[in-house]
Design a protein around this motif. Structure first.
Motif, mmCIF file in Angstrom:
data_model
loop_
_atom_site.group_PDB
_atom_site.id
_atom_site.type_symbol
_atom_site.label_atom_id
_atom_site.label_comp_id
_atom_site.label_asym_id
_atom_site.label_seq_id
_atom_site.Cartn_x
_atom_site.Cartn_y
_atom_site.Cartn_z
ATOM 1 N N GLU A 63 0.927 -1.334 0.099
ATOM 2 C CA GLU A 63 0.047 -0.015 0.060
ATOM 3 C C GLU A 63 0.804 1.214 0.054
ATOM 4 O O GLU A 63 1.848 1.428 0.718
ATOM 5 C CB GLU A 63 -0.672 0.155 1.238
ATOM 6 C CG GLU A 63 -1.929 0.990 1.317
ATOM 7 C CD GLU A 63 -2.862 1.181 2.388
ATOM 8 O OE1 GLU A 63 -3.813 0.479 2.074
ATOM 9 O OE2 GLU A 63 -2.676 1.943 3.402
ATOM 10 N N VAL A 64 0.676 2.239 -0.907
ATOM 11 C CA VAL A 64 1.497 3.292 -1.025
ATOM 12 C C VAL A 64 0.098 4.379 -0.745
ATOM 13 O O VAL A 64 -0.929 4.441 -1.418
ATOM 14 C CB VAL A 64 1.925 3.780 -2.470
ATOM 15 C CG1 VAL A 64 2.368 5.061 -2.422
ATOM 16 C CG2 VAL A 64 3.091 2.685 -2.671
ATOM 17 N N ARG A 65 0.528 5.364 -0.066
ATOM 18 C CA ARG A 65 -0.566 6.429 0.338
ATOM 19 C C ARG A 65 -0.106 7.729 -0.018
ATOM 20 O O ARG A 65 1.124 7.964 -0.052
ATOM 21 C CB ARG A 65 -0.610 6.480 1.805
ATOM 22 C CG ARG A 65 -1.211 5.329 2.541
ATOM 23 C CD ARG A 65 -1.744 5.388 3.870
ATOM 24 N NE ARG A 65 -2.913 6.325 4.014
ATOM 25 C CZ ARG A 65 -4.221 6.233 3.863
ATOM 26 N NH1 ARG A 65 -4.619 5.034 3.282
ATOM 27 N NH2 ARG A 65 -5.202 7.322 3.925
ATOM 28 N N HIS A 66 -0.819 8.666 -0.775
ATOM 29 C CA HIS A 66 -0.643 9.827 -1.006
ATOM 30 C C HIS A 66 -1.819 10.639 -0.628
ATOM 31 O O HIS A 66 -3.045 10.595 -1.197
ATOM 32 C CB HIS A 66 -0.542 9.877 -2.747
ATOM 33 C CG HIS A 66 -0.139 11.265 -3.274
ATOM 34 N ND1 HIS A 66 -0.977 12.013 -3.772
ATOM 35 C CD2 HIS A 66 1.189 11.762 -3.208
ATOM 36 C CE1 HIS A 66 -0.527 13.238 -4.200
ATOM 37 N NE2 HIS A 66 0.666 13.195 -3.791
ATOM 38 N N GLY A 67 -1.639 11.497 0.376
ATOM 39 C CA GLY A 67 -2.515 12.266 0.958
ATOM 40 C C GLY A 67 -3.634 11.504 1.692
ATOM 41 O O GLY A 67 -3.058 10.584 2.440
ATOM 42 N N ASP A 68 -4.839 11.588 1.243
ATOM 43 C CA ASP A 68 -5.929 10.822 2.028
ATOM 44 C C ASP A 68 -6.151 9.693 0.988
ATOM 45 O O ASP A 68 -6.979 8.751 1.500
ATOM 46 C CB ASP A 68 -7.215 11.533 1.885
ATOM 47 C CG ASP A 68 -7.124 12.820 2.897
ATOM 48 O OD1 ASP A 68 -6.174 12.609 3.744
ATOM 49 O OD2 ASP A 68 -7.819 13.626 2.873
ATOM 50 N N ARG A 69 -5.284 9.293 -0.174
ATOM 51 C CA ARG A 69 -5.639 8.115 -0.905
ATOM 52 C C ARG A 69 -4.690 6.987 -0.907
ATOM 53 O O ARG A 69 -3.432 7.138 -0.415
ATOM 54 C CB ARG A 69 -5.595 8.648 -2.405
ATOM 55 C CG ARG A 69 -6.807 9.682 -2.761
ATOM 56 C CD ARG A 69 -6.876 9.809 -3.981
ATOM 57 N NE ARG A 69 -7.763 8.897 -4.359
ATOM 58 C CZ ARG A 69 -8.194 8.875 -5.621
ATOM 59 N NH1 ARG A 69 -7.877 9.685 -6.606
ATOM 60 N NH2 ARG A 69 -9.146 8.031 -6.146
ATOM 61 N N ALA A 70 -5.071 5.860 -0.733
ATOM 62 C CA ALA A 70 -4.381 4.638 -0.808
ATOM 63 C C ALA A 70 -4.073 3.894 -2.212
ATOM 64 O O ALA A 70 -5.413 3.578 -2.674
ATOM 65 C CB ALA A 70 -4.725 3.873 0.364
ATOM 66 N N TYR A 71 -2.970 3.447 -2.499
ATOM 67 C CA TYR A 71 -3.099 2.600 -3.725
ATOM 68 C C TYR A 71 -2.400 1.254 -3.272
ATOM 69 O O TYR A 71 -1.282 1.287 -2.737
ATOM 70 C CB TYR A 71 -2.245 3.481 -4.644
ATOM 71 C CG TYR A 71 -2.789 4.894 -4.922
ATOM 72 C CD1 TYR A 71 -3.741 5.076 -6.291
ATOM 73 C CD2 TYR A 71 -2.352 5.968 -4.517
ATOM 74 C CE1 TYR A 71 -4.235 6.140 -6.444
ATOM 75 C CE2 TYR A 71 -2.876 7.340 -4.792
ATOM 76 C CZ TYR A 71 -3.906 7.462 -5.556
ATOM 77 O OH TYR A 71 -4.431 8.551 -5.920
ATOM 78 N N GLN A 72 -2.760 0.097 -3.884
ATOM 79 C CA GLN A 72 -2.136 -1.185 -3.724
ATOM 80 C C GLN A 72 -1.309 -1.082 -4.978
ATOM 81 O O GLN A 72 -1.812 -1.050 -6.276
ATOM 82 C CB GLN A 72 -3.418 -2.323 -3.681
ATOM 83 C CG GLN A 72 -4.251 -2.245 -2.436
ATOM 84 C CD GLN A 72 -3.143 -2.455 -1.304
ATOM 85 O OE1 GLN A 72 -3.254 -1.591 -0.419
ATOM 86 N NE2 GLN A 72 -2.637 -3.537 -1.077
ATOM 87 N N VAL A 73 -0.093 -1.371 -5.004
ATOM 88 C CA VAL A 73 0.836 -1.398 -6.296
ATOM 89 C C VAL A 73 1.751 -2.550 -5.848
ATOM 90 O O VAL A 73 2.055 -2.976 -4.842
ATOM 91 C CB VAL A 73 1.739 -0.143 -6.177
ATOM 92 C CG1 VAL A 73 1.084 1.113 -6.523
ATOM 93 C CG2 VAL A 73 2.438 0.053 -5.069
#
Length: 51
Positions: free
Chosen positions: A10-20
């Motif tokens: 999980e990578v977080r950018h601000g309030d968003r989370a992305y599964q990479v």
């Protein structure tokens, strides 16, 4: 450290989370992405040796 790499991280950018996928997996499975990563690393090594 772990015995096996996770399928995704999980990578977080601000309030968003992305599964990479981990970069090493991307480098091994996607030839074009692997070439871009190798060029980036080579450029970073060159900059470090010039500085």
């Amino acid at each position: 450290m772990c015995d096996e790499l996770p399928e995704t991280i999980e990578v977080r950018h601000g309030d968003r989370a992305y599964q990479v996928v981990p970069l090493v997996e991307l480098e091994l499975t996607e030839p074009h992405a692997g070439e871009l990563l190798r060029r980036y690393r080579a450029r970073q090594r060159q900059l470090a040796s010039d500085g």
